[in-house]
Design an enzyme around this catalytic site. Structure first.
Site, PDB file in Angstrom:
ATOM      1  N   ASP A 138       0.817  -1.229   0.000  1.00  0.00           N
ATOM      2  CA  ASP A 138       0.000   0.000   0.000  1.00  0.00           C
ATOM      3  C   ASP A 138       0.848   1.275   0.000  1.00  0.00           C
ATOM      4  O   ASP A 138       0.470   2.267  -0.632  1.00  0.00           O
ATOM      5  CB  ASP A 138      -0.898   0.050   1.249  1.00  0.00           C
ATOM      6  CG  ASP A 138      -1.914  -1.060   1.259  1.00  0.00           C
ATOM      7  OD1 ASP A 138      -2.148  -1.648   0.184  1.00  0.00           O
ATOM      8  OD2 ASP A 138      -2.459  -1.345   2.335  1.00  0.00           O
TER       9      ASP A 138
HETATM   10  P1  NAP Z   1       0.874  -3.919   3.134  1.00  0.00           P
HETATM   11  O1  NAP Z   1       0.260  -2.964   2.199  1.00  0.00           O
HETATM   12  O2  NAP Z   1       0.004  -4.464   4.209  1.00  0.00           O
HETATM   13  O3  NAP Z   1       1.470  -5.097   2.246  1.00  0.00           O
HETATM   14  C1  NAP Z   1       2.306  -6.051   2.807  1.00  0.00           C
HETATM   15  C2  NAP Z   1       2.692  -7.033   1.724  1.00  0.00           C
HETATM   16  O4  NAP Z   1       3.674  -7.876   2.318  1.00  0.00           O
HETATM   17  C3  NAP Z   1       1.569  -7.922   1.263  1.00  0.00           C
HETATM   18  O5  NAP Z   1       1.087  -7.514   0.007  1.00  0.00           O
HETATM   19  C4  NAP Z   1       2.195  -9.330   1.241  1.00  0.00           C
HETATM   20  O6  NAP Z   1       2.142  -9.858  -0.091  1.00  0.00           O
HETATM   21  C5  NAP Z   1       3.634  -9.080   1.627  1.00  0.00           C
HETATM   22  N1  NAP Z   1       4.156 -10.116   2.496  1.00  0.00           N
HETATM   23  C6  NAP Z   1       3.587 -10.697   3.571  1.00  0.00           C
HETATM   24  N2  NAP Z   1       4.392 -11.625   4.078  1.00  0.00           N
HETATM   25  C7  NAP Z   1       5.502 -11.637   3.308  1.00  0.00           C
HETATM   26  C8  NAP Z   1       6.699 -12.384   3.344  1.00  0.00           C
HETATM   27  N3  NAP Z   1       6.926 -13.339   4.253  1.00  0.00           N
HETATM   28  N4  NAP Z   1       7.640 -12.138   2.410  1.00  0.00           N
HETATM   29  C9  NAP Z   1       7.428 -11.195   1.464  1.00  0.00           C
HETATM   30  N5  NAP Z   1       6.315 -10.457   1.395  1.00  0.00           N
HETATM   31  C10 NAP Z   1       5.360 -10.673   2.313  1.00  0.00           C
HETATM   32  O7  NAP Z   1       2.154  -3.324   3.859  1.00  0.00           O
HETATM   33  P2  NAP Z   1       2.788  -1.868   3.784  1.00  0.00           P
HETATM   34  O8  NAP Z   1       3.081  -1.487   2.382  1.00  0.00           O
HETATM   35  O9  NAP Z   1       3.872  -1.891   4.801  1.00  0.00           O
HETATM   36  O10 NAP Z   1       1.621  -0.909   4.253  1.00  0.00           O
HETATM   37  C11 NAP Z   1       1.147  -0.903   5.583  1.00  0.00           C
HETATM   38  C12 NAP Z   1      -0.353  -0.861   5.577  1.00  0.00           C
HETATM   39  O11 NAP Z   1      -0.798  -1.098   6.913  1.00  0.00           O
HETATM   40  C13 NAP Z   1      -0.891   0.496   5.137  1.00  0.00           C
HETATM   41  O12 NAP Z   1      -2.081   0.325   4.419  1.00  0.00           O
HETATM   42  C14 NAP Z   1      -1.171   1.179   6.479  1.00  0.00           C
HETATM   43  O13 NAP Z   1      -2.179   2.165   6.373  1.00  0.00           O
HETATM   44  C15 NAP Z   1      -1.635  -0.004   7.306  1.00  0.00           C
HETATM   45  N6  NAP Z   1      -1.496   0.217   8.749  1.00  0.00           N
HETATM   46  C16 NAP Z   1      -0.295   0.608   9.249  1.00  0.00           C
HETATM   47  C17 NAP Z   1      -0.179   0.875  10.608  1.00  0.00           C
HETATM   48  C18 NAP Z   1       1.118   1.354  11.190  1.00  0.00           C
HETATM   49  O14 NAP Z   1       1.104   1.908  12.286  1.00  0.00           O
HETATM   50  N7  NAP Z   1       2.244   1.139  10.535  1.00  0.00           N
HETATM   51  C19 NAP Z   1      -1.262   0.681  11.443  1.00  0.00           C
HETATM   52  C20 NAP Z   1      -2.465   0.235  10.902  1.00  0.00           C
HETATM   53  C21 NAP Z   1      -2.561  -0.003   9.543  1.00  0.00           C
HETATM   54  P3  NAP Z   1       2.252 -11.442  -0.351  1.00  0.00           P
HETATM   55  O15 NAP Z   1       1.232 -12.085   0.492  1.00  0.00           O
HETATM   56  O16 NAP Z   1       2.020 -11.564  -1.817  1.00  0.00           O
HETATM   57  O17 NAP Z   1       3.647 -11.854   0.026  1.00  0.00           O
END
Ligand code: NAP
Length: 502
Positions: free
Chosen positions: A429
Site C-alpha cells: 500500500d
Molecule cells: P501492506 O500494504 O500491508 O502489504 C504487505 C505485503 O507484504 C503484502 O502484500 C504481502 O504480499 C507481503 N508479504 C507478507 N508476508 C511476506 C513475506 N513473508 N515475504 C514477502 N512479502 C510478504 O504493507 P505496507 O506497504 O507496509 O503498508 C502498511 C499498511 O498497513 C498500510 O495500508 C497502512 O495504512 C496499514 N497500517 C499501518 C499501521 C502502522 O502503524 N504502521 C497501522 C495500521 C494499519 P504477499 O502475500 O504476496 O507476500
C-alpha cells in the site's frame, strides 16, 4: 478536627514534623513529610525535576540518534519520581513495594524477552490496559480509604470523588478495550470488523449513565457501591467500543487507548494530590493523541472513521485481473543481481512483509555488499509501513542499519528520479500509485513513496496478493517493475548469493 503541622510548629525539629499527641505511629509517619513546608517543597521540586526530565526524554525520543539518551533521561526522571513518592508517603509498606517491584520486573523481563517483534502491538495494548486498570484501582482504594473516619483525604472530598469517578471510567474503558485489542491481534477472537448500527448509540447511552453515576458519587462520597457500578458500566463501554473494530485498525486504537491510560493516570494524580502523576499522565495523554492523529493522517482516515466506520475494500476501482493481466514481469535473483551491478544509487523500501519474514538482517547484508561495490544505498521509510508506528525503524535499528541511511518520505520522494534501482521488500500500500490517481480508492489522498519514479523497480513478495487496504497495485504491472516472487528473507538471501557468485 485534625491538627496540622503548622498549628504545632513548636513540636517540629529540623525538616521533620513530629506529632506525638493522640496520633498513632502510622499517623505520625503519614504527616511526617507530607505536610511540611520544607519537605513538601522538596518533594515538589523533585517532581518538577522529574517532569523536566520526562519532557527532555520525549524530545530525545523524537529522533533515532538521540533516542537512547532520551530513554535514559526518562528513566532517571521516573527514578526521581518514585523515590520522591516513597519519601512523601511514608505510610506505605516497603515490603509490599519491593515485592511488587520484583514480581513486576520478572514478569516484564520475561514478556520483553519472549515477545516476537511482530507481536509488539499486542504487548503495548496489554501494557496500556494494565496502566488503565492500575489507575482505576488506586483511585478506588483511595476512595475507600478516605471513607474511614480516622483518615483525612489528601484532597478536598469533592475533588477526590470527581477525580476517582473520572479515573474509574477512563481506566475501565482502557483496560477492557485494550484486552479486546490484544485478543484480536493475538488471534484469540475474530478480528473481522462488523457494524451494528445501534451499538454506538447503546455505548453512548452507557457512557452517559456511567458519567451520571460519577456525578452521584461526587455528591454522595460515602456511596462507595456507586464506584463499582460505574466500573462495571465503563467496562462494558470499553468492550463494546473496540469489539466492532477490525484487527487491521487496532494499531490506531491502541495509540488512542495509550492516550486514555495517560488521562486515567492524570485523574488518579488529582485523587492522590500527586503532581508527578498529573504531569506524567498528561504527557502520555497528549503524546498518545498526537500519535493517533499522525497515524490517521498518514493512513488518510479520520479517527471517527476508525472508531465508528467499518472499513471494507472498495467495490469500485480496478479489479486485480484488469490491473495485472499480461503485464506482470517475473524475475529471478540472478537477473536482479545483474541489474544491481549497473546501479549507482539503490533505495530499499521495506514494508510489512519484511517484518513478517524477519528479513532485516539479510537486508542489512545486502546493503553492505552493495556499498562495498561502491553504490549509495538508502532506505525509504513510510510513516505507516508495517503495522505499528516506527515498525521499520525498529527492525532496521535491530539489524544495525545506520540511522543516516533511513530517509523519511518527504526527503526520499524528491530523490526517486535519481534512483537507479528501488528494491521494494514486502511493501504494498505504501508504494501504491492508486493513492495519487484513483479518487475512489480507499487509499486516495494517502501520501505514498514515489517508487514508480525510479529507473527500475524490483518488488520482492510472495504473490500478487493485496496488502492491508485490499486493493491491486499498478506498480507491480508497471513497465519499469520486475517482480521477484519469494519470501522476503529468502529472496534477499538469493540476491546476495547471486551477487557473490559474480
Ligand atoms: P501492506 O500494504 O500491508 O502489504 C504487505 C505485503 O507484504 C503484502 O502484500 C504481502 O504480499 C507481503 N508479504 C507478507 N508476508 C511476506 C513475506 N513473508 N515475504 C514477502 N512479502 C510478504 O504493507 P505496507 O506497504 O507496509 O503498508 C502498511 C499498511 O498497513 C498500510 O495500508 C497502512 O495504512 C496499514 N497500517 C499501518 C499501521 C502502522 O502503524 N504502521 C497501522 C495500521 C494499519 P504477499 O502475500 O504476496 O507476500
Amino acid at each position: 478536627m485534625r491538627p496540622s503541622c503548622y498549628d504545632s510548629i513548636r513540636h517540629t525539629s529540623g525538616d521533620s514534623c513530629w506529632f506525638f499527641g493522640d496520633l498513632g505511629q502510622s499517623e505520625v509517619l503519614r504527616f511526617g513529610v507530607h505536610f511540611l513546608p520544607m519537605g513538601s517543597a522538596l518533594i515538589n521540586l523533585a517532581y518538577l525535576l522529574a517532569a523536566v526530565l520526562f519532557i527532555l526524554g520525549l524530545k530525545g525520543l523524537s529522533h533515532p540518534r538521540t533516542a537512547v539518551r532520551g530513554n535514559q533521561l526518562g528513566a532517571l526522571g521516573m527514578l526521581i519520581a518514585i523515590v520522591a513518592t516513597l519519601l512523601d508517603r511514608q505510610i506505605i509498606s516497603y515490603e509490599l513495594v519491593i515485592l511488587g517491584l520484583v514480581v513486576g520486573a520478572l514478569v516484564g523481563a520475561i514478556m520483553a524477552i519472549r515477545v516476537q517483534m511482530t507481536a509488539m502491538p499486542q504487548m503495548v495494548a496489554l501494557l496500556n490496559g494494565f496502566g488503565g486498570a492500575a489507575s482505576a484501582l488506586v483511585a478506588g482504594a483511595s476512595l475507600i480509604e478516605s471513607s474511614l473516619p480516622e483518615v483525612a483525604p489528601p484532597v478536598p472530598l469533592v475533588q477526590l470523588t470527581a477525580a476517582t469517578a473520572a479515573s474509574g471510567i477512563i481506566g475501565a474503558v482502557t483496560f477492557w478495550g485494550s484486552l479486546v485489542a490484544f485478543a484480536k491481534l493475538q488471534g484469540l477472537v475474530s478480528d473481522n470488523p462488523f457494524q451494528v448500527g445501534f451499538l454506538h448509540y447503546l455505548n453512548g447511552l452507557l457512557l452517559l449513565i456511567a458519567i451520571g453515576v460519577g456525578v452521584y458519587l461526587t455528591l454522595n462520597p460515602s456511596a462507595i457501591g456507586a464506584y463499582w457500578v460505574l466500573l462495571a458500566i465503563a467496562s462494558v463501554v470499553g468492550l463494546l467500543l473496540v469489539t466492532p473494530i477490525g484487527g487491521a485498525d487496532m494499531p490506531v486504537v491502541i495509540a488512542l487507548l495509550n492516550s486514555y491510560s495517560g488521562l486515567a493516570a492524570a485523574a488518579t494524580g488529582f485523587v492522590l494530590n500527586n503532581n508527578s502523576l498529573i504531569i506524567t499522565g498528561s504527557l502520555v495523554g497528549a503524546s498518545g493523541i498526537i500519535l493517533t492523529t499522525i497515524m490517521c493522517r498518514a493512513m488518510n482516515r479520520s479517527l471517527r472513521n476508525v472508531l465508528f466506520g467499518v472499513w471494507v475494500p472498495a467495490e469500485k476501482g480496478p479489479k486485480a485481473e484488469e490491473v495485472y493481466a499480461g503485464k506482470v514481469k517475473a524475475t529471478s535473483p540472478e537477473e536482479v543481481a545483474m541489474l544491481l551491478e549497473g546501479a549507482r544509487y539503490v533505495v530499499i523500501v521495506p514494508g510489512y512483509g519484511m517484518a513478517v519474514s524477519q528479513a532485516q538482517h539479510a537486508v542489512r547484508d545486502l546493503m553492505q555488499i552493495l556499498e562495498a561495490q561502491g553504490m549509495r544505498v538508502d532506505f525509504a521509510i513510510h510513516p505507516v509501513a508495517g503495522r505499528m508506528p516506527g515498525h521499520m525503524n525498529v527492525l532496521l535499528a535491530e539489524a544495525d542499519v545506520p540511522y543516516d541511511h533511513l530517509k523519511e518520505m518527504d526527503e526520499i520522494n524528491s530523490l526517486f528520479e535519481q534512483v537507479d534501482v528501488a528494491i521494494v521488500i514486502g511493501a504494498n500500500d505504501v508504494v501504491n500509485p492508486l493513492a495519487r490517481t484513483d479518487p475512489n480508492s480507499p487509499i486516495a489522498g494517502m501520501s505514498i513513496l514515489d517508487v514508480d519514479k525510479a529507473r527500475s523497480v524490483v518488488v520482492i513478495k510472495r504473490s500478487l496478493s493485496p496488502g492491508f487496504a485490499g486493493i491491486p497495485n499498478p506498480l507491480f504491472a508497471a513497465d519499469n517493475t520486475l517482480m521477484l516472487f519469494a519470501d522476503a528473507r529468502q529472496g534477499v538471501q538469493e540476491i546476495i548469493s547471486a551477487l557473490k557468485a559474480k
